[in-house]
Design a protein around this motif. Structure first.
Motif, PDB file in Angstrom:
ATOM      1  N   LEU A  53       0.887  -1.153   0.000  1.00  0.00           N
ATOM      2  CA  LEU A  53       0.000   0.000   0.000  1.00  0.00           C
ATOM      3  C   LEU A  53       0.926   1.204   0.000  1.00  0.00           C
ATOM      4  O   LEU A  53       1.788   1.316   0.878  1.00  0.00           O
ATOM      5  CB  LEU A  53      -0.880   0.020   1.252  1.00  0.00           C
ATOM      6  N   TYR A  54       0.795   2.045  -0.985  1.00  0.00           N
ATOM      7  CA  TYR A  54       1.672   3.204  -1.163  1.00  0.00           C
ATOM      8  C   TYR A  54       2.990   2.719  -1.769  1.00  0.00           C
ATOM      9  O   TYR A  54       3.250   1.517  -1.808  1.00  0.00           O
ATOM     10  CB  TYR A  54       1.896   3.964   0.151  1.00  0.00           C
ATOM     11  N   PRO A  55       3.831   3.611  -2.229  1.00  0.00           N
ATOM     12  CA  PRO A  55       5.110   3.170  -2.802  1.00  0.00           C
ATOM     13  C   PRO A  55       5.928   2.363  -1.794  1.00  0.00           C
ATOM     14  O   PRO A  55       5.878   2.587  -0.592  1.00  0.00           O
ATOM     15  CB  PRO A  55       5.810   4.485  -3.156  1.00  0.00           C
ATOM     16  N   GLU A  56       6.673   1.431  -2.328  1.00  0.00           N
ATOM     17  CA  GLU A  56       7.419   0.461  -1.527  1.00  0.00           C
ATOM     18  C   GLU A  56       8.301   1.103  -0.453  1.00  0.00           C
ATOM     19  O   GLU A  56       8.410   0.592   0.658  1.00  0.00           O
ATOM     20  CB  GLU A  56       8.281  -0.372  -2.474  1.00  0.00           C
ATOM     21  N   GLN A  57       8.929   2.229  -0.777  1.00  0.00           N
ATOM     22  CA  GLN A  57       9.849   2.862   0.161  1.00  0.00           C
ATOM     23  C   GLN A  57       9.166   3.253   1.473  1.00  0.00           C
ATOM     24  O   GLN A  57       9.770   3.211   2.533  1.00  0.00           O
ATOM     25  CB  GLN A  57      10.493   4.125  -0.442  1.00  0.00           C
ATOM     26  N   ARG A  58       7.918   3.660   1.395  1.00  0.00           N
ATOM     27  CA  ARG A  58       7.198   4.053   2.610  1.00  0.00           C
ATOM     28  C   ARG A  58       5.927   3.228   2.816  1.00  0.00           C
ATOM     29  O   ARG A  58       5.122   3.509   3.681  1.00  0.00           O
ATOM     30  CB  ARG A  58       6.867   5.540   2.551  1.00  0.00           C
ATOM     31  N   GLY A  59       5.791   2.219   1.983  1.00  0.00           N
ATOM     32  CA  GLY A  59       4.559   1.454   1.959  1.00  0.00           C
ATOM     33  C   GLY A  59       4.442   0.398   3.029  1.00  0.00           C
ATOM     34  O   GLY A  59       5.357   0.121   3.792  1.00  0.00           O
ATOM     35  N   ILE A  60       3.274  -0.197   3.053  1.00  0.00           N
ATOM     36  CA  ILE A  60       2.932  -1.253   3.995  1.00  0.00           C
ATOM     37  C   ILE A  60       2.806  -2.543   3.185  1.00  0.00           C
ATOM     38  O   ILE A  60       2.031  -2.601   2.223  1.00  0.00           O
ATOM     39  CB  ILE A  60       1.591  -0.935   4.689  1.00  0.00           C
ATOM     40  N   TYR A  61       3.572  -3.556   3.541  1.00  0.00           N
ATOM     41  CA  TYR A  61       3.525  -4.835   2.837  1.00  0.00           C
ATOM     42  C   TYR A  61       2.178  -5.502   3.092  1.00  0.00           C
ATOM     43  O   TYR A  61       1.762  -5.684   4.241  1.00  0.00           O
ATOM     44  CB  TYR A  61       4.680  -5.729   3.298  1.00  0.00           C
ATOM     45  N   THR A  62       1.488  -5.881   2.033  1.00  0.00           N
ATOM     46  CA  THR A  62       0.141  -6.425   2.174  1.00  0.00           C
ATOM     47  C   THR A  62       0.113  -7.848   2.717  1.00  0.00           C
ATOM     48  O   THR A  62      -0.941  -8.334   3.111  1.00  0.00           O
ATOM     49  CB  THR A  62      -0.610  -6.379   0.824  1.00  0.00           C
ATOM     50  N   GLY A  63       1.253  -8.511   2.761  1.00  0.00           N
ATOM     51  CA  GLY A  63       1.302  -9.876   3.283  1.00  0.00           C
ATOM     52  C   GLY A  63       1.479  -9.943   4.792  1.00  0.00           C
ATOM     53  O   GLY A  63       1.417 -11.016   5.374  1.00  0.00           O
ATOM     54  N   ARG A  64       1.669  -8.795   5.427  1.00  0.00           N
ATOM     55  CA  ARG A  64       1.805  -8.817   6.889  1.00  0.00           C
ATOM     56  C   ARG A  64       0.415  -8.726   7.518  1.00  0.00           C
ATOM     57  O   ARG A  64      -0.479  -8.094   6.967  1.00  0.00           O
ATOM     58  CB  ARG A  64       2.701  -7.690   7.380  1.00  0.00           C
ATOM     59  N   GLU A  72      -6.804   0.069   5.846  1.00  0.00           N
ATOM     60  CA  GLU A  72      -5.827  -0.560   4.950  1.00  0.00           C
ATOM     61  C   GLU A  72      -6.520  -1.526   3.990  1.00  0.00           C
ATOM     62  O   GLU A  72      -6.190  -1.577   2.808  1.00  0.00           O
ATOM     63  CB  GLU A  72      -4.742  -1.291   5.739  1.00  0.00           C
ATOM     64  N   LEU A  73      -7.470  -2.286   4.510  1.00  0.00           N
ATOM     65  CA  LEU A  73      -8.221  -3.224   3.674  1.00  0.00           C
ATOM     66  C   LEU A  73      -8.971  -2.479   2.571  1.00  0.00           C
ATOM     67  O   LEU A  73      -8.887  -2.839   1.396  1.00  0.00           O
ATOM     68  CB  LEU A  73      -9.190  -4.033   4.528  1.00  0.00           C
ATOM     69  N   LYS A  74      -9.677  -1.425   2.955  1.00  0.00           N
ATOM     70  CA  LYS A  74     -10.427  -0.641   1.977  1.00  0.00           C
ATOM     71  C   LYS A  74      -9.482   0.009   0.976  1.00  0.00           C
ATOM     72  O   LYS A  74      -9.755   0.023  -0.229  1.00  0.00           O
ATOM     73  CB  LYS A  74     -11.272   0.422   2.675  1.00  0.00           C
ATOM     74  N   HIS A  75      -8.367   0.532   1.464  1.00  0.00           N
ATOM     75  CA  HIS A  75      -7.392   1.164   0.565  1.00  0.00           C
ATOM     76  C   HIS A  75      -6.854   0.148  -0.444  1.00  0.00           C
ATOM     77  O   HIS A  75      -6.690   0.468  -1.623  1.00  0.00           O
ATOM     78  CB  HIS A  75      -6.246   1.786   1.366  1.00  0.00           C
TER      79      HIS A  75
END
Length: 140
Positions: A64-75, A82-85
């Motif tokens: 979610l969001y670019p990888e550098q500041r993003g949240i890994y969806t597998g965690r 986050e789910l809705k996003h």
């Protein structure tokens, strides 16, 4: 075309050989690229890819969001926002028309309210079905 072939495999101390008789295979190979949908990076990504012989792109939303500041969806997460996003971002990515299908939406590891998870993923599945977009499921 393969007319005759001998395939040898060593298993332990024994060599097994089989002979393939004449056979013909016509295979068309397509090149697909799995990539993220990051709205602010999309023009740059498309420009970068234009000179490569890619037949299609696959949407694989790992962050979610670019990888550098993003949240890994597998965690694991119980965050409803986050789910809705995630669902909104996947739909927006598919709406660009750049992706042929959606890869492993089951990667999103939601541990919150099961009813909310079903609601959001039903929304995603209904969208995909209406647009006739295939999905790949890994069954994690």
């Amino acid at each position: 075309m393969v007319t005759a072939c001998s395939v040898g495999v060593i298993i332990g101390k024994h060599k097994k050989t089989s002979c393939l008789l004449q056979w013909v295979v016509d295979i068309t190979i397509y090149i697909g690229l799995e990539s993220e949908y990051v709205p602010e990076m999309l023009p740059e990504q498309q420009k970068f890819l234009q000179d490569y012989p890619i037949d299609y792109q696959i949407l694989g939303e790992h962050f979610l969001y670019p990888e550098q500041r993003g949240i890994y969806t597998g965690r694991p997460t119980d965050d409803a926002a986050e789910l809705k996003h995630y669902v909104d971002q996947v739909i927006a990515g598919m709406e660009t028309g750049n992706y042929l299908y959606l890869a492993h939406p089951d990667l999103f590891h939601f541990i919150g309210d099961p009813a909310l998870y079903e609601q959001e993923f039903r929304r995603l599945c209904v969208y995909l079905k209406e647009k006739q977009i295939p999905i790949e499921i890994n069954q994690l």
